[in-house]
Scaffold this active site. Structure first.
Site, PDB file in Angstrom:
ATOM      1  N   CYS A 181      44.121 141.533 134.098  1.00  0.00           N
ATOM      2  CA  CYS A 181      43.532 140.236 133.775  1.00  0.00           C
ATOM      3  C   CYS A 181      44.554 139.137 133.470  1.00  0.00           C
ATOM      4  O   CYS A 181      44.451 138.050 134.043  1.00  0.00           O
ATOM      5  CB  CYS A 181      42.570 140.336 132.597  1.00  0.00           C
ATOM      6  SG  CYS A 181      41.831 141.926 132.375  1.00  0.00           S
ATOM      7  N   ARG A 235      47.895 153.169 131.085  1.00  0.00           N
ATOM      8  CA  ARG A 235      47.260 153.238 129.766  1.00  0.00           C
ATOM      9  C   ARG A 235      47.603 154.558 129.126  1.00  0.00           C
ATOM     10  O   ARG A 235      47.485 155.609 129.758  1.00  0.00           O
ATOM     11  CB  ARG A 235      45.731 153.117 129.881  1.00  0.00           C
ATOM     12  CG  ARG A 235      45.302 151.777 130.405  1.00  0.00           C
ATOM     13  CD  ARG A 235      43.790 151.679 130.457  1.00  0.00           C
ATOM     14  NE  ARG A 235      43.414 150.450 131.150  1.00  0.00           N
ATOM     15  CZ  ARG A 235      42.171 150.125 131.472  1.00  0.00           C
ATOM     16  NH1 ARG A 235      41.183 150.938 131.151  1.00  0.00           N
ATOM     17  NH2 ARG A 235      41.914 148.989 132.089  1.00  0.00           N
ATOM     18  N   GLN A 286      43.609 149.772 139.896  1.00  0.00           N
ATOM     19  CA  GLN A 286      42.266 149.191 139.851  1.00  0.00           C
ATOM     20  C   GLN A 286      42.071 148.245 141.019  1.00  0.00           C
ATOM     21  O   GLN A 286      42.978 147.486 141.357  1.00  0.00           O
ATOM     22  CB  GLN A 286      42.093 148.390 138.559  1.00  0.00           C
ATOM     23  CG  GLN A 286      42.009 149.243 137.321  1.00  0.00           C
ATOM     24  CD  GLN A 286      41.698 148.374 136.120  1.00  0.00           C
ATOM     25  OE1 GLN A 286      42.396 147.414 135.846  1.00  0.00           O
ATOM     26  NE2 GLN A 286      40.633 148.714 135.413  1.00  0.00           N
ATOM     27  N   ASP A 301      40.804 145.350 141.280  1.00  0.00           N
ATOM     28  CA  ASP A 301      40.409 144.350 140.305  1.00  0.00           C
ATOM     29  C   ASP A 301      40.128 143.008 140.952  1.00  0.00           C
ATOM     30  O   ASP A 301      40.731 142.670 141.961  1.00  0.00           O
ATOM     31  CB  ASP A 301      41.593 144.158 139.355  1.00  0.00           C
ATOM     32  CG  ASP A 301      41.154 144.167 137.924  1.00  0.00           C
ATOM     33  OD1 ASP A 301      39.969 143.914 137.673  1.00  0.00           O
ATOM     34  OD2 ASP A 301      42.003 144.445 137.064  1.00  0.00           O
ATOM     35  N   HIS A 356      38.937 138.793 139.523  1.00  0.00           N
ATOM     36  CA  HIS A 356      38.368 137.865 138.546  1.00  0.00           C
ATOM     37  C   HIS A 356      37.821 136.668 139.296  1.00  0.00           C
ATOM     38  O   HIS A 356      38.490 136.122 140.168  1.00  0.00           O
ATOM     39  CB  HIS A 356      39.420 137.451 137.523  1.00  0.00           C
ATOM     40  CG  HIS A 356      39.792 138.572 136.609  1.00  0.00           C
ATOM     41  ND1 HIS A 356      40.742 139.504 136.951  1.00  0.00           N
ATOM     42  CD2 HIS A 356      39.301 138.948 135.399  1.00  0.00           C
ATOM     43  CE1 HIS A 356      40.836 140.391 135.973  1.00  0.00           C
ATOM     44  NE2 HIS A 356      39.982 140.090 135.022  1.00  0.00           N
ATOM     45  N   LYS A 377      27.329 143.118 130.873  1.00  0.00           N
ATOM     46  CA  LYS A 377      27.865 143.674 132.121  1.00  0.00           C
ATOM     47  C   LYS A 377      26.812 144.469 132.867  1.00  0.00           C
ATOM     48  O   LYS A 377      25.795 144.868 132.310  1.00  0.00           O
ATOM     49  CB  LYS A 377      29.053 144.582 131.820  1.00  0.00           C
ATOM     50  CG  LYS A 377      28.708 145.760 130.904  1.00  0.00           C
ATOM     51  CD  LYS A 377      29.875 146.729 130.764  1.00  0.00           C
ATOM     52  CE  LYS A 377      29.526 147.892 129.858  1.00  0.00           C
ATOM     53  NZ  LYS A 377      30.539 148.917 129.786  1.00  0.00           N
ATOM     54  N   HIS A 381      34.752 139.595 135.591  1.00  0.00           N
ATOM     55  CA  HIS A 381      35.742 140.594 135.975  1.00  0.00           C
ATOM     56  C   HIS A 381      34.955 141.699 136.649  1.00  0.00           C
ATOM     57  O   HIS A 381      33.883 142.064 136.188  1.00  0.00           O
ATOM     58  CB  HIS A 381      36.422 141.113 134.711  1.00  0.00           C
ATOM     59  CG  HIS A 381      36.955 142.494 134.832  1.00  0.00           C
ATOM     60  ND1 HIS A 381      38.155 142.757 135.425  1.00  0.00           N
ATOM     61  CD2 HIS A 381      36.443 143.683 134.467  1.00  0.00           C
ATOM     62  CE1 HIS A 381      38.353 144.069 135.423  1.00  0.00           C
ATOM     63  NE2 HIS A 381      37.333 144.652 134.846  1.00  0.00           N
TER      64      HIS A 381
END
Length: 639
Positions: free
Chosen positions: A337, A366, A384, A386, A388, A468, A514
């Site tokens: 992000c 992580r 990911q 990902d 946005h 979400k 996201h």
RNA sequence: GCCUCGGUAACUCAGCGGUAGAGUGAUUGACUUGUAAUCAAUUAGUCGGGGGUUCAAGUCCCCCCCGAGGCUCCA
């Protein structure tokens, strides 16, 4: 008389005060014998239930899925009785049936159960079933029930459950000699012998109310069926799941490996594993470019100040890998992000330019708890898919619709047939305005409604920064995997001061969502491996064609054939090792290569190939061009 | 991080107080084969790590590490 509307719209008339079983008997003896429970106006009830009013009426027989849940729930009670008899100190807490099938019961007890204990429990359970006693329902006032658990049973867990209940009356169930009765909404099977097959599986620890700060309980798992054949089938399924284990197939097919030698949770992806990930990535890139996403790339490590801005140093630091050099603190990224926020902020956008969609296949790190690591399902370094999306308030719903459509397209292409949508609403602790949550949550709902997709609500399970949609995908053996997520984010736009210039010339905060579709690509790969049991469809297979020469004399032709495929964008190889042809065929079969080609004198002569496809069918005299065409078509159709 | 069960050759596993084993793999050689394992030889291990008991410890005891199944976490 009472009028009951049956599922086929017929009306069954029975006299008032009769039980469900009486009603079933009135339809037929066979149905009565097969019945387990019933649904009255959609509510599950026992066979002993007394019918007082007109209603919709449905008998649940052994064949229905709901009856199996009733059975498993009853099995949990039987097991609880067995445990309490064997271990008088054990305090039963909760014991539900679980998806897709099975049950557990949590007990508060000093000492954890050993394998011997489980064997004893199994024996006791079998005894209780053999006694064939009725499940009896008993009503009690809430106050009375609380007193019972305080004074007689000394069970604070049940008291806690009762105190949260809003009804005035609660029900208990007992069986056997009635010494053990358990708080329960019901319904249950009519008698213990209906549990024809039951297996106590394993035990583990679980926290009361899933809260690590509360008491640690001992959870015993089991599974029950109406007949031994079903149980055997289920045990076979568990074995099948074991055979599909992506860690084992991953090693067999030389896809990847994990080991603590180089760091727990840090998988090494081998060439063939990477080949599959590459197909996924190509697909992803293509689809996202089509959908108007701008693909970016962001670094793996940032200075501390970035993470201070994003809030990670404050709230997520335990999960981050720190890097210290020359007195400066850096962190490896656990999320993409911040990079996307900073990319958005590189210039000023006009409202006319929104929505802006920034996507990245970004690898993040992580530090997950060691106990959580598992194959590629749960790792510490993963990628990911990902993105946005930055948009105006009124664009929110349309954007969500587009994302959902993309999700549907993805899962279909990768061979799934069944997935479910869940909306998580505002939790107790949350940031952002009430109007923001309201607008975001209703946009999520409206998007699903517009696409005519059913969804379930998970009340209060949203993340603190926004509501979400989660998507659960069902695999080939019925397991559910949470994959995609679409999250509205009220947090990062504030922290990174994300703005656009509106019609009024003023700065405004856009809505930001996201979203991921694969989730983590490595995990998605693992799910694909298990879904297909390693037999990946042609378009995903790391090696699509292998060419096996019959003798050394055919090596040149084999090479040439292999090159023909490679030049057409097909992943082909030639097996030129010194092994026997039969051995190579066996190896290639076990490697689950879709097309195994043999070439010998006849093929060289006729400039053809002998093709063995899955299922061990061999076709001779095939033209190379024809197989190339066939594979191209399969790749286009995601087959 | 918590509970249960584990850790013996690259892989799968046997051995459970008395000289570390099998199958598979890998490597090499011979064989040149028409559709799921050719034959032979070679290679194999600080028995997860540390400490203790014993004449003697993969084997019994204690501590630690790692894994599996659950739980938890998933800002």
């Amino acid at each position: 008389m009472v009028k009951l509307t049956l599922p086929d719209e017929n009306i069954l008339e029975i006299s008032k005060g009769k039980t469900v079983r009486d009603a079933a008997l009135q339809i037929g003896q066979g149905l009565a014998d097969a019945s387990i429970a019933a649904k009255i106006n959609g509510k599950l009830v026992d066979l002993h239930y007394v019918i007082e009013n007109d209603a919709d009426f449905e008998i649940l027989t052994e064949k229905s899925e709901e009856a199996l849940h009733v059975l498993n729930h009853s099995a949990a009670h039987i097991m609880a009785e067995a445990v309490v008899e064997l271990f008088p100190n054990a305090r039963p807490t909760i014991g539900p049936s679980i998806e897709p099938v099975g049950f557990y019961y949590d007990f508060y007890i000093e000492k954890p159960f050993t394998q011997e204990d489980l064997d004893r429990i199994q024996k006791k359970v079998d005894e209780i079933i053999a006694e064939d006693t009725k499940f009896l329902r008993e009503e009690m006032s809430l106050a009375e029930a609380i007193k019972y658990y305080q004074k007689v049973e000394d069970n604070k867990f049940k008291v806690e459950i009762l105190k949260e209940m809003e009804t005035e009356e609660v029900s208990f169930y007992s069986h056997g000699n009635g010494a053990f009765k358990d708080l329960c909404r019901g319904p249950h099977v009519p008698s213990t012998k209906r549990v024809k097959a039951i297996k106590i599986l394993n035990a583990s620890a679980a926290f009361w109310r899933a809260d690590a700060n509360r008491e640690s309980l001992q959870r015993v798992y089991g599974v029950a069926f109406f007949n031994p054949k079903e149980l055997r089938k289920h045990v076979n399924m568990l074995e099948e799941a074991k055979k599909r284990d992506h860690r084992i197939i991953g090693r067999q097919l030389d896809l990847f490996d994990t080991a603590d030698e180089w760091g727990p949770g840090m998988p090494l992806i081998f060439p063939k594993g990477r080949a599959i990930l590459e197909v996924m990535r190509d697909f992803w890139n293509k689809e996202h470019e089509k959908a108007g996403y701008e693909i970016v790339q962001t670094p793996h490590v940032y200075k501390e100040n970035v993470w201070q801005t994003s809030g990670h140093t404050e709230y997520y630091v335990e999960n981050m890998f720190p890097v210290n050099l020359k007195g400066e603190k850096w962190y490896v990224k656990p999320m993409n992000c911040p990079g996307h926020m900073m990319i958005f902020n590189r210039r000023t956008y006009s409202y006319k330019e929104l929505p802006i969609r920034i996507g990245e296949m970004g690898t993040v790190y992580r530090y997950e708890l060691s106990g959580a690591l598992h194959g590629l399902f749960r790792i510490r370094s993963f990628t990911q898919d990902d993105a946005h999306l930055f948009m105006l308030s009124e664009q929110l719903e349309d954007e969500i619709v587009d994302v959902i459509q993309m999700i549907n397209h993805f899962y279909k292409a990768f061979g799934f047939t069944d997935w479910e949508f869940f909306i998580s609403t505002k939790p107790e602790e949350a940031i952002g305005t009430e109007e923001g949550w309201e607008h975001a949550t209703s946009s999520l709902k409206n998007a699903l409604v517009r696409l005519d997709l059913p969804y379930k609500i998970k009340a209060g399970e949203g993340v603190f920064y926004g509501p979400k949609i989660d998507v659960d995908v069902k695999d080939a053996i019925g397991r559910r995997w949470q994959l995609a997520t679409i999250q509205v984010d009220f947090n990062l736009p504030d922290r990174f001061d994300i703005n656009y210039i509106g019609e009024d010339g003023q700065k405004h905060r856009p809505f930001v969502i996201h979203r991921v579709i694969f989730g983590a690509t490595e995990r998605f790969l693992a799910i694909l491996i298990e879904h297909y049991a390693g037999k990946l469809p042609v378009w995903l297979s790391p090696i699509q064609v292998t060419v096996i020469p019959i003798t050394d004399e055919h090596i040149e032709y084999a090479k040439q054939v292999s090159l023909n495929f490679q030049n057409e964008g097909i992943r082909a190889e030639a097996d030129l090792s010194g092994e026997r042809m039969e051995y190579k065929i066996r190896q290639a079969t076990m490697q689950k290569i879709p097309y195994i080609i043999n070439v010998g004198d006849k093929e060289v002569e006729a400039q053809t190939i002998a093709v063995r496809s899955r299922g061990n069918k061999v076709e001779f005299g095939v033209k190379i061009k024809n197989l190339i065409e066939k594979i191209h078509k399969q790749m286009e159709n995601y087959e």
